[in-house]
Motif scaffolding. Structure first.
Motif, PDB file in Angstrom:
ATOM      1  N   CYS A  83      -3.963  34.347 -22.651  1.00 46.56           N
ATOM      2  CA  CYS A  83      -3.760  33.339 -21.624  1.00 46.56           C
ATOM      3  C   CYS A  83      -3.978  31.957 -22.253  1.00 46.56           C
ATOM      4  N   ALA A  84      -3.211  30.978 -21.787  1.00 50.63           N
ATOM      5  CA  ALA A  84      -3.359  29.611 -22.302  1.00 50.63           C
ATOM      6  C   ALA A  84      -3.347  28.638 -21.133  1.00 50.63           C
ATOM      7  N   VAL A  85      -4.076  27.550 -21.302  1.00 46.82           N
ATOM      8  CA  VAL A  85      -4.135  26.485 -20.300  1.00 46.82           C
ATOM      9  C   VAL A  85      -3.659  25.197 -20.967  1.00 46.82           C
ATOM     10  N   VAL A  86      -2.689  24.552 -20.342  1.00 47.79           N
ATOM     11  CA  VAL A  86      -2.195  23.263 -20.817  1.00 47.79           C
ATOM     12  C   VAL A  86      -2.678  22.210 -19.823  1.00 47.79           C
ATOM     13  N   THR A  87      -3.429  21.242 -20.315  1.00 46.84           N
ATOM     14  CA  THR A  87      -3.951  20.165 -19.467  1.00 46.84           C
ATOM     15  C   THR A  87      -3.385  18.840 -19.955  1.00 46.84           C
ATOM     16  N   VAL A  88      -2.790  18.095 -19.025  1.00 45.58           N
ATOM     17  CA  VAL A  88      -2.229  16.780 -19.331  1.00 45.58           C
ATOM     18  C   VAL A  88      -3.031  15.752 -18.545  1.00 45.58           C
ATOM     19  N   THR A  89      -3.548  14.752 -19.240  1.00 47.50           N
ATOM     20  CA  THR A  89      -4.325  13.680 -18.607  1.00 47.50           C
ATOM     21  C   THR A  89      -3.639  12.354 -18.897  1.00 47.50           C
ATOM     22  N   TYR A  90      -3.437  11.564 -17.855  1.00 48.43           N
ATOM     23  CA  TYR A  90      -2.765  10.265 -17.968  1.00 48.43           C
ATOM     24  C   TYR A  90      -3.694   9.203 -17.409  1.00 48.43           C
ATOM     25  N   ARG A  91      -3.998   8.189 -18.217  1.00 45.74           N
ATOM     26  CA  ARG A  91      -4.877   7.100 -17.759  1.00 45.74           C
ATOM     27  C   ARG A  91      -4.041   6.116 -16.938  1.00 45.74           C
ATOM     28  N   TYR A  92      -4.047   6.275 -15.644  1.00 44.58           N
ATOM     29  CA  TYR A  92      -3.190   5.495 -14.759  1.00 44.58           C
ATOM     30  C   TYR A  92      -3.607   4.028 -14.681  1.00 44.58           C
ATOM     31  N   LYS A  93      -4.900   3.757 -14.664  1.00 42.46           N
ATOM     32  CA  LYS A  93      -5.360   2.361 -14.556  1.00 42.46           C
ATOM     33  C   LYS A  93      -4.913   1.523 -15.744  1.00 42.46           C
TER      34      LYS A  93
ATOM     35  N   TRP B 119      -9.311   2.515  -4.532  1.00 43.03           N
ATOM     36  CA  TRP B 119      -8.768   3.828  -4.202  1.00 43.03           C
ATOM     37  C   TRP B 119      -7.759   4.311  -5.242  1.00 43.03           C
ATOM     38  N   VAL B 120      -7.327   3.437  -6.158  1.00 42.72           N
ATOM     39  CA  VAL B 120      -6.381   3.831  -7.198  1.00 42.72           C
ATOM     40  C   VAL B 120      -7.148   4.632  -8.249  1.00 42.72           C
ATOM     41  N   PRO B 121      -6.679   5.822  -8.594  1.00 41.43           N
ATOM     42  CA  PRO B 121      -7.428   6.652  -9.547  1.00 41.43           C
ATOM     43  C   PRO B 121      -7.390   6.077 -10.957  1.00 41.43           C
ATOM     44  N   ASP B 122      -8.465   6.302 -11.705  1.00 41.15           N
ATOM     45  CA  ASP B 122      -8.519   5.872 -13.100  1.00 41.15           C
ATOM     46  C   ASP B 122      -7.565   6.706 -13.948  1.00 41.15           C
ATOM     47  N   GLN B 123      -7.552   8.008 -13.689  1.00 44.37           N
ATOM     48  CA  GLN B 123      -6.674   8.887 -14.445  1.00 44.37           C
ATOM     49  C   GLN B 123      -6.129   9.987 -13.544  1.00 44.37           C
ATOM     50  N   LEU B 124      -4.963  10.468 -13.933  1.00 44.85           N
ATOM     51  CA  LEU B 124      -4.329  11.585 -13.238  1.00 44.85           C
ATOM     52  C   LEU B 124      -4.347  12.769 -14.191  1.00 44.85           C
ATOM     53  N   ARG B 125      -4.656  13.940 -13.667  1.00 44.42           N
ATOM     54  CA  ARG B 125      -4.788  15.126 -14.517  1.00 44.42           C
ATOM     55  C   ARG B 125      -4.136  16.313 -13.832  1.00 44.42           C
ATOM     56  N   SER B 126      -3.496  17.137 -14.639  1.00 43.17           N
ATOM     57  CA  SER B 126      -2.897  18.359 -14.120  1.00 43.17           C
ATOM     58  C   SER B 126      -3.012  19.442 -15.178  1.00 43.17           C
ATOM     59  N   SER B 127      -3.197  20.661 -14.720  1.00 39.59           N
ATOM     60  CA  SER B 127      -3.309  21.815 -15.617  1.00 39.59           C
ATOM     61  C   SER B 127      -2.337  22.902 -15.177  1.00 39.59           C
ATOM     62  N   ALA B 128      -1.883  23.654 -16.141  1.00 34.64           N
ATOM     63  CA  ALA B 128      -1.025  24.799 -15.864  1.00 34.64           C
ATOM     64  C   ALA B 128      -1.507  25.948 -16.735  1.00 34.64           C
ATOM     65  N   THR B 129      -1.604  27.116 -16.148  1.00 33.22           N
ATOM     66  CA  THR B 129      -2.069  28.310 -16.860  1.00 33.22           C
ATOM     67  C   THR B 129      -0.902  29.284 -16.989  1.00 33.22           C
TER      68      THR B 129
ATOM     69  N   GLY C 298       0.813  -1.214   0.000  1.00 34.27           N
ATOM     70  CA  GLY C 298       0.000   0.000   0.000  1.00 34.27           C
ATOM     71  C   GLY C 298       0.844   1.261   0.000  1.00 34.27           C
ATOM     72  N   VAL C 299       1.886   1.297   0.796  1.00 35.19           N
ATOM     73  CA  VAL C 299       2.751   2.475   0.870  1.00 35.19           C
ATOM     74  C   VAL C 299       3.490   2.677  -0.455  1.00 35.19           C
ATOM     75  N   VAL C 300       4.027   1.610  -1.021  1.00 35.38           N
ATOM     76  CA  VAL C 300       4.771   1.728  -2.278  1.00 35.38           C
ATOM     77  C   VAL C 300       3.836   2.107  -3.430  1.00 35.38           C
ATOM     78  N   THR C 301       2.648   1.546  -3.472  1.00 34.93           N
ATOM     79  CA  THR C 301       1.689   1.894  -4.527  1.00 34.93           C
ATOM     80  C   THR C 301       1.271   3.356  -4.417  1.00 34.93           C
ATOM     81  N   PHE C 302       1.001   3.820  -3.203  1.00 33.02           N
ATOM     82  CA  PHE C 302       0.646   5.231  -3.022  1.00 33.02           C
ATOM     83  C   PHE C 302       1.798   6.126  -3.455  1.00 33.02           C
TER      84      PHE C 302
END
Length: 158
Positions: free
Chosen positions: A117-127, A142-152, A40-44
């Protein structure tokens, strides 16, 4: 009483035979619990590291969009994001094709109501591609399906 130790009674061979495998059984129970906790710790940690790599890639894409000739193109931003993901060693780099959404999708969009202004969104399908394999014996809800991050980023005036 034993001749060697007058306080301690001598064990019979029958009792000793019954106690022979108890240490192995106790070790098996403790090992299973420790393995579950360690897994659990290593996966997190792996999920957290991947999220940080996705965030860093979105920031790199936004920085590239700011430094490029205006208006920035999806392809140039995608190359910057792919380079950042390739350096992370955890997330496979994207192929920068916008025709079919793959494992990683990169979106460059203008901010609502802000032309500079611009927004860059990166989505990664973790599952679909986790760093560590998910063990079906454990609850992995509890493991997310996807990870997402945005930067403006604010763009240079043309």
């Amino acid at each position: 009483m034993s001749a060697l130790n007058p306080r301690r009674p001598r064990r019979s061979t029958r009792t000793a035979k019954r106690q022979r495998g108890i240490a192995a059984i106790e070790f098996a129970f403790v090992f299973i619990l420790l393995f579950i906790a360690l897994y659990g710790v290593v996966t997190f940690g792996a999920i957290f590291y991947t999220q940080q790599a996705i965030s860093r890639a979105a920031e790199e894409g936004a920085r590239a969009a700011m430094l490029m000739p205006q208006p920035p193109t999806q392809g140039n931003v995608c190359q910057a994001v792919s380079g950042s993901l390739a350096r992370s060693l955890a997330v496979p780099s994207s192929t920068c094709t916008s025709s079919t959404p793959g494992l990683i999708s990169i979106l460059l969009a203008a901010c609502p109501g802000e032309p500079s202004c611009a927004v860059v969104t990166v989505t990664y399908r973790y599952k679909d591609n986790p760093i560590l394999p998910l063990v079906s014996l454990f609850d992995t809800s509890w493991v997310p399906d996807q990870l997402r991050s945005s930067a403006t980023v604010a763009l240079k005036a043309s």
